[in-house]
Design an enzyme around this catalytic site. Sequence first.
Site, PDB file in Angstrom:
ATOM      1  N   ARG A  60     -22.494  15.707  28.255  1.00 57.09           N
ATOM      2  CA  ARG A  60     -23.031  15.201  26.982  1.00 57.09           C
ATOM      3  C   ARG A  60     -22.438  13.840  26.628  1.00 57.09           C
ATOM      4  NH1 ARG A  60     -22.764  20.700  25.742  1.00 57.09           N
ATOM      5  NH2 ARG A  60     -20.770  20.575  24.664  1.00 57.09           N
ATOM      6  N   ASP A 116      -4.282  30.485  30.772  1.00 53.23           N
ATOM      7  CA  ASP A 116      -4.221  29.032  30.580  1.00 53.23           C
ATOM      8  C   ASP A 116      -3.322  28.362  31.616  1.00 53.23           C
ATOM      9  OD1 ASP A 116      -5.906  28.799  28.460  1.00 53.23           O
ATOM     10  OD2 ASP A 116      -4.359  28.936  26.938  1.00 53.23           O
ATOM     11  N   GLY A 147       4.152  47.458  43.269  1.00 54.14           N
ATOM     12  CA  GLY A 147       4.222  47.584  44.729  1.00 54.14           C
ATOM     13  C   GLY A 147       4.604  48.982  45.165  1.00 54.14           C
ATOM     14  N   GLY A 148       5.125  49.088  46.366  1.00 55.78           N
ATOM     15  CA  GLY A 148       5.404  50.399  46.946  1.00 55.78           C
ATOM     16  C   GLY A 148       6.776  50.967  46.608  1.00 55.78           C
ATOM     17  N   GLN A 159      -4.228  23.975  26.435  1.00 59.35           N
ATOM     18  CA  GLN A 159      -3.146  24.357  27.361  1.00 59.35           C
ATOM     19  C   GLN A 159      -3.482  24.320  28.852  1.00 59.35           C
ATOM     20  OE1 GLN A 159      -0.155  28.118  28.329  1.00 59.35           O
ATOM     21  NE2 GLN A 159      -1.212  28.145  26.398  1.00 59.35           N
ATOM     22  N   SER A 160      -4.655  24.858  29.228  1.00 57.77           N
ATOM     23  CA  SER A 160      -4.891  25.049  30.670  1.00 57.77           C
ATOM     24  C   SER A 160      -4.890  23.715  31.423  1.00 57.77           C
ATOM     25  CB  SER A 160      -6.203  25.795  30.902  1.00 57.77           C
ATOM     26  OG  SER A 160      -7.294  25.016  30.441  1.00 57.77           O
ATOM     27  N   GLU A 180      -7.011  31.773  26.144  1.00 63.28           N
ATOM     28  CA  GLU A 180      -6.085  32.580  26.944  1.00 63.28           C
ATOM     29  C   GLU A 180      -6.398  34.080  26.985  1.00 63.28           C
ATOM     30  OE1 GLU A 180      -3.112  31.873  28.750  1.00 63.28           O
ATOM     31  OE2 GLU A 180      -3.197  33.999  29.162  1.00 63.28           O
TER      32      GLU A 180
END
Length: 416
Positions: free
Chosen positions: A104, A168, A247-248, A17-18, A139
């Site tokens: 390799r 991923d 967040g705030g 996937q990544s 993942e």
Amino acid sequence: MSKALEGIKILDMTHVQSGPTCTQLLAWFGADVLKVERPGVGDATRGQLRDIPDVDSLYFTMLNHNKRSVTLNPKTETGAKIFTRLIEECDVMVENFAPGAIDRMGFSWEKIQEINPRMIYASVKGFGPGPYEDCKVYENVAQCTGGAASTTGFLGGPPVVTGAQIGDSGTGLHLAFGIVTALFHREQSGKGQRVECAMQDGVLNLSRVKLRDQQRLAHGPLPEYSQHGQGIEFGEATPRAGNDSGGGQPGWILKCKGWETDPNAYVYFITQAAVWKNICDLIGRPEWKEDPGYAKPEARLDKIKAIFDAIEEWTMTLDKFDVMNLCNPLNIPCGPILSMKELADEPSLRNSGTIVEVDHPERGKYLTVGNPVKLSDSPSDVERSPLLGEHTDEILKTVVGLNDEEIAVAREEGAI
Ligand code: CAO
């Protein structure tokens, strides 16, 4: 209108996937992505999570649109020669094999540079340099080692991984950004360079607000975390915060009408300070507008749970979309919890090309995501993923320069 990355050739050695997320994004922008796959085998995801026997899985198709597939084994003598030619002809090589796999195969970064000094060589690995650099990573390992899991879930419960593939797909997006940056740099330097993204680093980058909170903890409790209002002490590390906003502006997920039977009858509701008075009027608590215990954000911090309980009494009387429709005109930020089914059926996402229907010769029509990044002068269409080796001969002829006889020999040797 031309495609933004037209003319850029990508030697795509990615799998699962990544890496494929990264090269699919580049392909959507118009790069010519040549996906190299092991002869007779291909990317393992072609056969994983299959819904139709012997047909490329949705896992594979949804990560490999707009690419061409060439089968090649660079570990054979002829395969190595063909691979060398591909390195000469391409601008970018991308891979996400286990650490050391490309070396390799006989193609170290030094050798790749020697073959093509303009080559940009991009890799995803699980970890950067350090104790885990040789590990294979999937993942959820990245979510756990990158800080996301320790901060996801409810206080007192175990760590939780998220369905969003931040390890991923998230790292693939980071890598694509690195590649485009290196391409831009090559314009001035004339040279390629190495681009490396570790999944742990990518997840940590996306979890940075939690590293922020880790440091704030040294100066006292975190008042916007609802555990603070409930009098629960903080430990040494950033805690799991349930559905608290990162967040705030305090936020939480609230039940809506039908929650007893519909697992997605919920809304995310934010008590943004600027619209507090609107919220009070809307939920039938106008007295909170002037009450010193509620009027200012700081005064509300120790009552966040009770305030959300009161808002929930109101949201539970309404459909989640009605909550949104009532809040939006009053500038109160909120969002219904949308299921995958609702997203798949949403006409505006179809119209914007964020969800598209694709036709595949073996599986027929299916839905997939389109490019989430829209460029005004460079459209990106979604084209079906290639069958295994569908473009082998075409690529060997037009990119590598082999003739029919040479291709036949390579095939006989098992190189393609
Ligand atoms: N021809 C011949 N051999 C090929 C080939 C080809 N076209 N393409 C790959 N191979 C070989 C490689 O050379 C390697 O062989 P060696 O180990 O003998 O050198 C082997 O196939 C595959 O290597 P792998 O170890 O990468 O594959 P795996 O399935 O065991 O591991 C994964 C998968 C994802 C754990 C590992 O690749 C990895 O850690 N990648 C980096 C991190 C990453 O991207 N993870 C996200 C994956 S998405 O969830």
